[in-house]
Design a protein around this motif. Sequence first.
Motif, PDB file in Angstrom:
ATOM      1  N   MET A  65      62.897  55.769  83.477  1.00 29.01           N
ATOM      2  CA  MET A  65      63.558  55.415  82.213  1.00 29.01           C
ATOM      3  C   MET A  65      62.738  54.360  81.467  1.00 29.01           C
ATOM      4  N   PRO A  66      62.254  54.645  80.230  1.00 32.25           N
ATOM      5  CA  PRO A  66      61.450  53.662  79.486  1.00 32.25           C
ATOM      6  C   PRO A  66      62.316  52.522  78.965  1.00 32.25           C
ATOM      7  N   LEU A  67      61.777  51.297  79.021  1.00 33.20           N
ATOM      8  CA  LEU A  67      62.516  50.120  78.563  1.00 33.20           C
ATOM      9  C   LEU A  67      61.840  49.445  77.372  1.00 33.20           C
ATOM     10  N   TRP A  68      60.613  48.938  77.589  1.00 38.25           N
ATOM     11  CA  TRP A  68      59.922  48.177  76.543  1.00 38.25           C
ATOM     12  C   TRP A  68      58.434  48.528  76.547  1.00 38.25           C
ATOM     13  N   TYR A  78      59.194  37.250  79.645  1.00 38.91           N
ATOM     14  CA  TYR A  78      60.207  37.191  80.686  1.00 38.91           C
ATOM     15  C   TYR A  78      61.456  37.947  80.237  1.00 38.91           C
ATOM     16  N   VAL A  79      62.112  38.594  81.193  1.00 37.92           N
ATOM     17  CA  VAL A  79      63.400  39.228  80.938  1.00 37.92           C
ATOM     18  C   VAL A  79      64.390  38.711  81.962  1.00 37.92           C
ATOM     19  N   THR A  80      65.617  38.507  81.526  1.00 37.94           N
ATOM     20  CA  THR A  80      66.670  38.031  82.404  1.00 37.94           C
ATOM     21  C   THR A  80      67.535  39.198  82.864  1.00 37.94           C
ATOM     22  N   THR A  81      68.390  38.910  83.828  1.00 38.61           N
ATOM     23  CA  THR A  81      69.300  39.936  84.339  1.00 38.61           C
ATOM     24  C   THR A  81      70.208  40.454  83.237  1.00 38.61           C
ATOM     25  N   ASN A  82      70.698  39.541  82.382  1.00 39.35           N
ATOM     26  CA  ASN A  82      71.585  39.966  81.291  1.00 39.35           C
ATOM     27  C   ASN A  82      70.867  40.867  80.302  1.00 39.35           C
ATOM     28  N   GLN A  83      69.586  40.568  80.011  1.00 35.29           N
ATOM     29  CA  GLN A  83      68.833  41.401  79.073  1.00 35.29           C
ATOM     30  C   GLN A  83      68.603  42.794  79.642  1.00 35.29           C
ATOM     31  N   VAL A  84      68.383  42.898  80.944  1.00 37.28           N
ATOM     32  CA  VAL A  84      68.232  44.215  81.573  1.00 37.28           C
ATOM     33  C   VAL A  84      69.544  44.988  81.482  1.00 37.28           C
ATOM     34  N   ARG A  85      70.659  44.283  81.714  1.00 37.81           N
ATOM     35  CA  ARG A  85      71.966  44.957  81.601  1.00 37.81           C
ATOM     36  C   ARG A  85      72.197  45.472  80.183  1.00 37.81           C
ATOM     37  N   GLU A  86      71.795  44.675  79.159  1.00 35.81           N
ATOM     38  CA  GLU A  86      71.988  45.101  77.776  1.00 35.81           C
ATOM     39  C   GLU A  86      71.181  46.367  77.466  1.00 35.81           C
ATOM     40  N   VAL A  87      69.946  46.431  77.989  1.00 38.49           N
ATOM     41  CA  VAL A  87      69.124  47.620  77.760  1.00 38.49           C
ATOM     42  C   VAL A  87      69.760  48.840  78.419  1.00 38.49           C
ATOM     43  N   LEU A  88      70.222  48.672  79.657  1.00 37.76           N
ATOM     44  CA  LEU A  88      70.846  49.791  80.357  1.00 37.76           C
ATOM     45  C   LEU A  88      72.138  50.208  79.665  1.00 37.76           C
ATOM     46  N   LYS A  89      72.854  49.231  79.109  1.00 37.16           N
ATOM     47  CA  LYS A  89      74.066  49.554  78.362  1.00 37.16           C
ATOM     48  C   LYS A  89      73.735  50.370  77.117  1.00 37.16           C
ATOM     49  N   SER A  90      72.631  49.999  76.440  1.00 42.16           N
ATOM     50  CA  SER A  90      72.219  50.756  75.260  1.00 42.16           C
ATOM     51  C   SER A  90      71.754  52.155  75.621  1.00 42.16           C
ATOM     52  N   PHE A  93      74.715  53.460  80.080  1.00 42.97           N
ATOM     53  CA  PHE A  93      75.301  53.099  81.360  1.00 42.97           C
ATOM     54  C   PHE A  93      76.255  51.927  81.171  1.00 42.97           C
ATOM     55  N   ASP A  94      77.326  51.891  81.970  1.00 40.48           N
ATOM     56  CA  ASP A  94      78.221  50.741  81.930  1.00 40.48           C
ATOM     57  C   ASP A  94      78.144  50.015  83.265  1.00 40.48           C
ATOM     58  N   ALA A  95      78.983  48.991  83.415  1.00 41.71           N
ATOM     59  CA  ALA A  95      78.902  48.125  84.593  1.00 41.71           C
ATOM     60  C   ALA A  95      79.184  48.877  85.886  1.00 41.71           C
ATOM     61  N   THR A  96      79.950  49.974  85.808  1.00 43.03           N
ATOM     62  CA  THR A  96      80.268  50.720  87.026  1.00 43.03           C
ATOM     63  C   THR A  96      79.179  51.700  87.415  1.00 43.03           C
ATOM     64  N   ASP A  97      78.254  52.001  86.492  1.00 42.07           N
ATOM     65  CA  ASP A  97      77.172  52.949  86.781  1.00 42.07           C
ATOM     66  C   ASP A  97      76.042  52.293  87.562  1.00 42.07           C
ATOM     67  N   THR A 382      87.039  68.015  75.402  1.00 43.69           N
ATOM     68  CA  THR A 382      86.534  66.644  75.453  1.00 43.69           C
ATOM     69  C   THR A 382      85.148  66.666  76.056  1.00 43.69           C
ATOM     70  N   ILE A 383      84.145  66.494  75.230  1.00 44.13           N
ATOM     71  CA  ILE A 383      82.750  66.546  75.675  1.00 44.13           C
ATOM     72  C   ILE A 383      82.241  65.122  75.821  1.00 44.13           C
ATOM     73  N   ARG A 384      81.846  64.757  77.024  1.00 41.60           N
ATOM     74  CA  ARG A 384      81.343  63.405  77.257  1.00 41.60           C
ATOM     75  C   ARG A 384      79.963  63.282  76.656  1.00 41.60           C
ATOM     76  N   SER A 385      79.795  62.334  75.758  1.00 42.13           N
ATOM     77  CA  SER A 385      78.515  62.162  75.079  1.00 42.13           C
ATOM     78  C   SER A 385      78.194  60.689  74.985  1.00 42.13           C
ATOM     79  N   ARG A 386      76.969  60.361  75.284  1.00 37.35           N
ATOM     80  CA  ARG A 386      76.509  58.984  75.164  1.00 37.35           C
ATOM     81  C   ARG A 386      75.376  58.943  74.165  1.00 37.35           C
ATOM     82  N   GLN A 387      75.623  58.312  73.024  1.00 36.74           N
ATOM     83  CA  GLN A 387      74.578  58.208  72.003  1.00 36.74           C
ATOM     84  C   GLN A 387      73.766  56.947  72.284  1.00 36.74           C
ATOM     85  N   PRO A 388      72.530  57.059  72.752  1.00 37.05           N
ATOM     86  CA  PRO A 388      71.767  55.860  73.099  1.00 37.05           C
ATOM     87  C   PRO A 388      71.426  55.051  71.877  1.00 37.05           C
ATOM     88  N   LEU A 389      71.352  53.724  72.066  1.00 38.32           N
ATOM     89  CA  LEU A 389      70.990  52.786  71.024  1.00 38.32           C
ATOM     90  C   LEU A 389      69.582  52.256  71.272  1.00 38.32           C
TER      91      LEU A 389
END
Length: 395
Positions: A65-68, A78-90, A93-97, A382-389
């Motif tokens: 998965m490409p990030l930056w 430098y990247v922090t844990t929160n910044q990695v979570r924000e990228v994965l959220k975009s 993925f959510d906190a349970t994934d 109901t079609i599950r769709s995730r539009q990436p940001l």
Amino acid sequence: MNFDLITKRIAITTFVVSALVCGHALSADVVLREKVTPVKSVISLGDIADIQNVDKAEQQRLALMPLWVAPPVGEKRYVTTNQVREVLKSRGFDATDLKVYGAPRVAIGWDNQPRLEPTPPVAPQPEPSPVASNSMGFRVPPTTTLGPAPQPVKRDPMFLSGEQQDQLADQVREAIVRYLEDQSGKIGLVDVEFDLSRRHGELLSAQQSEILVSGGRSPWFGRQSLEISFVGEKGPLELPLSVTAYDLTPVLVAKRSLAKGQLISAADVAIESPPRDARVASNHTMVYSLEGALGHEAARAIREGDVVAAEMCLPPQMITRNEIVELVSASGGIIIRRQAKALTDARQGEITEVELPNSKERLVARVVGPGKLATMGSTLTTIRSRQPLPPAGYR
């Protein structure tokens, strides 16, 4: 078939589906590393973390998965844990994934390289005047005319070599990139082009303060008019500078030409930084994952190297007019299937009308597969769709 048998089959089907869903929902552990040296132009999740608690196929998919975009050689971010979570959220993925832990901060890049200090020009040394000697061995001035005395070569005290000019341009580039990253929020995803004149370089060589940048306008990319300011030998200075800024956020790019109506495959596109000469309409939506295009039809001819927007990718056609299709209704665990006639052509996910045989009754349904529709209000629509940001920035 009696009612008890139907109830038993529904219970077994529900159990199997629940088991499959639970199996798919197993979360992955993302364990961040402390330090990473890039080996390619785009940083992926597998470069900065170990992925655990998933099968091999899912682990490989997450690792790619490409990030930056990787920082330039000689720089470190430098990247922090929160910044990695924000990228994965975009990325959808959510906190349970995904569970992100490990190093609280990841260093990406190389150690800073020492800068070479400008070397002052060396003044020319005058050559000794020729002299002669008499018969007694004493040195006396020559009696013949030797021409005018050589004049010393005048040098500009602010003269810069090509290497020194490049060093100053690197300092200005670093200040501009940092400014545009702060303004746009895309940390590590900005590159610039500009021409630093010789005169500006001479003024910058005498700087006595940090270089500050101001000006420009949103969205901060493309042609920008900026001002760089600093304190020189004679006080504060402000110099205008025309800059072209590029957004390096990885997007969907065509790796080879596609004809109109051609199905898009994994060999046709890739997620990477867009070419600098890429032009995208302002009303188009960028695609940040392969899932947004694979299996879709090209809405128009696409050339190699073009940025592929969502408007260029049409869902595949699943229904043709007058085709006999399967109409499915699901509610409360009961599924009813019957045949109907499609009244129009339709693509995956589109809503269309169908006509029931004999009764001429018309129903509105959504296309859920080849030759298959689900009635509106059915749970199958109901079609599950995730539009990436766009990915969040990092520093």
